[in-house]
Design a protein around this motif. Structure first.
Motif, short mmCIF file in Angstrom:
data_model
loop_
_atom_site.label_atom_id
_atom_site.label_comp_id
_atom_site.label_asym_id
_atom_site.label_seq_id
_atom_site.Cartn_x
_atom_site.Cartn_y
_atom_site.Cartn_z
N SER A 141 0.85 -1.20 0.00
CA SER A 141 0.00 0.00 0.00
C SER A 141 0.87 1.23 0.00
N TYR A 192 0.71 5.30 1.06
CA TYR A 192 -0.03 6.25 1.87
C TYR A 192 0.45 7.65 1.51
N MET A 226 -4.98 6.16 0.82
CA MET A 226 -4.27 4.89 0.75
C MET A 226 -4.67 4.18 -0.54
N HIS A 227 -3.67 3.67 -1.24
CA HIS A 227 -3.91 2.88 -2.45
C HIS A 227 -3.23 1.54 -2.23
N SER A 228 -4.03 0.47 -2.23
CA SER A 228 -3.48 -0.87 -1.99
C SER A 228 -3.55 -1.71 -3.27
#
Length: 115
Positions: free
Chosen positions: A80, A82, A100-102
């Motif tokens: 992820s 942040y 957040m990009h997971s």
């Protein structure tokens, strides 16, 4: 002429974990408070490694001592990124939000020393 391509194999070459595991990543330039986080998920050992904006390169290193705790033959990882974003108007929580990009989890098969 036709295009030709093939996938490269990916595996951990030393199941004895005598070296750290270096995971490369690609993202837009990290800002001051941004970081990338790598977590072991659904495995028999748990660890987390971070790459801060101030760290060199685009590599997250999983220390050897974390890999030695892995008892299974597979290691599942979740990554992820942040990012803190300043807001134009204040909310009840303040002047910034954390996005957040997971990525979807990946599974790495731990192998023996033989190719």
């Amino acid at each position: 002429m036709e295009n030709d391509f093939s996938f490269y194999s990916f595996r951990l070459l030393n199941a004895a974990a005598t070296q750290p595991l270096n995971i490369s990543f690609e993202t837009t330039a990290l800002q001051e408070d941004d970081y990338v986080e790598l977590k072991a998920i659904g495995t028999d050992s748990s660890f987390m490694a971070k790459h801060l904006a101030a760290d060199w390169g685009n590599i997250i290193t999983v220390p050897v001592n974390e890999l030695k705790q892995q008892k299974g033959k597979d290691l599942s990882l979740s990554a992820s990124v942040y990012r803190k974003v300043s807001l134009q108007q204040q909310t009840k929580d303040g002047w910034e939000i954390i996005m957040m990009h997971s990525l979807n989890p990946v599974k790495i098969a731990l192998s023996s020393n033989t190719p």
